[in-house]
Structures are given as C-alpha cells and as structure tokens.
Design a protein around this motif. Sequence first.
Motif, PDB file in Angstrom:
ATOM      1  N   SER A 209      58.426 -28.040  54.478  1.00  0.00           N
ATOM      2  CA  SER A 209      57.285 -29.206  54.278  1.00  0.00           C
ATOM      3  C   SER A 209      56.165 -28.870  53.316  1.00  0.00           C
ATOM      4  O   SER A 209      56.248 -29.493  51.943  1.00  0.00           O
ATOM      5  CB  SER A 209      57.628 -30.943  54.843  1.00  0.00           C
TER       6      SER A 209
ATOM      7  N   LEU B 107      54.985 -38.061  50.308  1.00  0.00           N
ATOM      8  CA  LEU B 107      56.648 -38.436  50.215  1.00  0.00           C
ATOM      9  C   LEU B 107      57.104 -38.470  48.897  1.00  0.00           C
ATOM     10  O   LEU B 107      57.199 -38.465  48.008  1.00  0.00           O
ATOM     11  CB  LEU B 107      56.837 -39.965  50.160  1.00  0.00           C
TER      12      LEU B 107
ATOM     13  N   VAL C 138      59.476 -41.708  58.601  1.00  0.00           N
ATOM     14  CA  VAL C 138      58.402 -41.736  58.343  1.00  0.00           C
ATOM     15  C   VAL C 138      58.112 -43.413  58.274  1.00  0.00           C
ATOM     16  O   VAL C 138      57.233 -44.142  58.481  1.00  0.00           O
ATOM     17  CB  VAL C 138      58.691 -41.823  56.434  1.00  0.00           C
TER      18      VAL C 138
ATOM     19  N   ALA D 107      63.061 -39.700  51.568  1.00  0.00           N
ATOM     20  CA  ALA D 107      61.925 -39.336  52.473  1.00  0.00           C
ATOM     21  C   ALA D 107      61.465 -40.899  52.413  1.00  0.00           C
ATOM     22  O   ALA D 107      60.782 -42.133  53.712  1.00  0.00           O
ATOM     23  CB  ALA D 107      60.265 -38.520  52.672  1.00  0.00           C
TER      24      ALA D 107
ATOM     25  N   THR E  16      62.852 -35.141  62.553  1.00  0.00           N
ATOM     26  CA  THR E  16      63.618 -36.524  62.364  1.00  0.00           C
ATOM     27  C   THR E  16      63.532 -37.363  63.916  1.00  0.00           C
ATOM     28  O   THR E  16      63.800 -38.233  63.323  1.00  0.00           O
ATOM     29  CB  THR E  16      64.951 -35.691  61.838  1.00  0.00           C
TER      30      THR E  16
ATOM     31  N   GLY F 117      53.407 -31.745  59.209  1.00  0.00           N
ATOM     32  CA  GLY F 117      55.289 -32.161  58.381  1.00  0.00           C
ATOM     33  C   GLY F 117      55.481 -33.381  59.926  1.00  0.00           C
ATOM     34  O   GLY F 117      54.529 -33.814  60.337  1.00  0.00           O
ATOM     35  N   ILE F 118      56.741 -33.381  59.547  1.00  0.00           N
ATOM     36  CA  ILE F 118      57.167 -34.576  60.218  1.00  0.00           C
ATOM     37  C   ILE F 118      58.663 -34.225  60.614  1.00  0.00           C
ATOM     38  O   ILE F 118      59.125 -34.237  60.225  1.00  0.00           O
ATOM     39  CB  ILE F 118      56.678 -35.807  60.380  1.00  0.00           C
TER      40      ILE F 118
ATOM     41  N   LYS G 112      64.488 -37.813  56.718  1.00  0.00           N
ATOM     42  CA  LYS G 112      62.952 -37.915  57.350  1.00  0.00           C
ATOM     43  C   LYS G 112      62.663 -39.320  57.040  1.00  0.00           C
ATOM     44  O   LYS G 112      61.210 -39.868  57.593  1.00  0.00           O
ATOM     45  CB  LYS G 112      61.911 -37.139  56.331  1.00  0.00           C
TER      46      LYS G 112
ATOM     47  N   ILE H  21      55.396 -34.443  65.691  1.00  0.00           N
ATOM     48  CA  ILE H  21      53.751 -33.705  64.450  1.00  0.00           C
ATOM     49  C   ILE H  21      54.094 -32.440  65.614  1.00  0.00           C
ATOM     50  O   ILE H  21      53.789 -32.878  66.808  1.00  0.00           O
ATOM     51  CB  ILE H  21      52.726 -34.629  64.184  1.00  0.00           C
TER      52      ILE H  21
ATOM     53  N   LEU I 202      50.248 -35.587  55.698  1.00  0.00           N
ATOM     54  CA  LEU I 202      51.147 -34.886  56.113  1.00  0.00           C
ATOM     55  C   LEU I 202      52.409 -35.474  54.734  1.00  0.00           C
ATOM     56  O   LEU I 202      51.851 -35.797  54.039  1.00  0.00           O
ATOM     57  CB  LEU I 202      51.548 -35.859  56.904  1.00  0.00           C
TER      58      LEU I 202
ATOM     59  N   ALA J 281      56.395 -35.231  53.890  1.00  0.00           N
ATOM     60  CA  ALA J 281      57.782 -35.046  54.109  1.00  0.00           C
ATOM     61  C   ALA J 281      59.112 -35.347  52.703  1.00  0.00           C
ATOM     62  O   ALA J 281      57.674 -36.056  52.186  1.00  0.00           O
ATOM     63  CB  ALA J 281      58.523 -36.412  55.329  1.00  0.00           C
ATOM     64  N   THR J 282      59.845 -35.082  53.125  1.00  0.00           N
ATOM     65  CA  THR J 282      61.377 -34.840  51.518  1.00  0.00           C
ATOM     66  C   THR J 282      62.310 -34.836  52.861  1.00  0.00           C
ATOM     67  O   THR J 282      62.976 -33.974  53.228  1.00  0.00           O
ATOM     68  CB  THR J 282      60.733 -33.729  51.045  1.00  0.00           C
TER      69      THR J 282
END
Length: 261
Positions: free
Chosen positions: A39, A234, A207, A238, A135, A132-133, A203, A139, A196, A198-199
Amino acid sequence: MEIVIHDSPQRLGEVAADAIAALLAADPTAVLGLATGSSPRPVYDALAARCERGEVSFAQARAFTLDEYVGLPADHPERYRNVIDADFVSRVDFAPGAVQGPDGLATDIPAACAEYEAAIVAAGGVDLQILGIGTDGHIAFNEPGSSLASRTRIKTLTRQTRLDNARFFDGDPQAVPQHCLTQGLATIMAARHIVLLATGRGKAEAVHHLAEGAVSAMWPATILQHHPHVSVLLDSAAASRLQLVDYYRETYGAKPGWQGI
C-alpha cells in the motif's frame, strides 16, 4: 478522520507525498513513521521521484519503522529493514543511521522493545506516520484482540496474516515467521498525523470497520477514530463498502486547495 478517494493508487501516493513534502518544507528535521507492504509503495515512488528532481530532501529528517519479523537473518530479503531500504530509504537522501527499526534479532526482546519506545520519544515523537491496513483490520502487527493501550512488544502472527504475507515468501505461509516486534496501538496513536492507505476490494471490509464501525479490539484500526488527525486514502474498490462514500467525496472535493490533508 478524513476519507480521500481516488481511482488511481498513484494519485493517492501523490496526495500522501504532498503532505510529507509540506511537512519537510516547514520542518526539515521532521520525524517520519514508515510502513512496509504494497500500500505505501506509491508514496515512496512519488517521494523518490521528487527527491531525484531536488524538490524534497530527507537529509535532516529521521524515521522509525513500524515492525520487524523476529529471527530472520540480517541479510534476508524479507527482513523489514531490508524491504524499507529497497523500497524507499536507499532511493532518497536520508543520512546514515537516520532510519531505525525494531531489532528482531535482539537476545533480550523486552529490553529491545523498551529501547525502541525510548528512541522514538527521544527523537521528539513521530510527526507523520504512514500506515497500511490488513484484511482483518490490523495496523502494524497489532492483530485482532490487541490492547488498545499497547506499546512496542513481541506478537504472534495470526494464520490470516501469515496467509496474507505468504506472497512475499514464495507463496508459503509456513515460511512466514510466527513472531514479530511491532509498535503498539498506543505508540502509533502518539504520532501527530497518521496517513493510512488501502487499495483493492480485499480491504473493503476492514476499511468499513475502520471508518464507520464501533471502536473495538476485534478491529484494531478502529482506534484511529480517536485520533485528532487521520487521513485515510482509498481507491474505489477499498471504499466500496462505505455507507457515506458520497459524503466523503463531496467534502474532500470542496476543500480549499491550500488545506492539504
């Protein structure tokens, strides 16, 4: 918490790079928090290009990484210190020793974690933390069930996280170390600005909980709802489970150009 949605990961990287460039222009000695993983890579690509063009410099800055596997040899390509060097540090002009990470080869793990916390405090704290995050809403390596008041410590990685990270170990989850050192949720929350990224549809559930769910240790990233300055960047996939997606797009589109994130 501000939600920013763009269809291009590269555009999200530029948005984050704008924030970091503005921070360094205001304070060249700023302290950054660096995350590994896919990410943040568009952010690092954008910053490396700007550094090469002479538009930004990290020569006086410092940085701290989020986490590190326990027990991987110093020359292992997936050791996070080597990953962040390859993805970012070696591509810009940080001074030698300016980037620190947890010591996954320490013989005294608790002491190493305490020393890392102390080093962050001695540097004045993190000005901007990239995240990032996972699934499952983790974190750094703060897995579901992590204490919301946690500090840097050793953690056991869940099966899901090892499955997620197997792509970096030739697809073999068993090759992913079972333990890591990670900044805690309270350590991350001490950063002054959190960005943060996320893509991807994978995710989307995490999110949704992050932005619109209840704060819970079952979804560790939800603690960020209590932070005064969080920017969540995002792509549309995401953001696909967000209930207020039109509101987020409208409010970001109406922001004054000078405001940034």
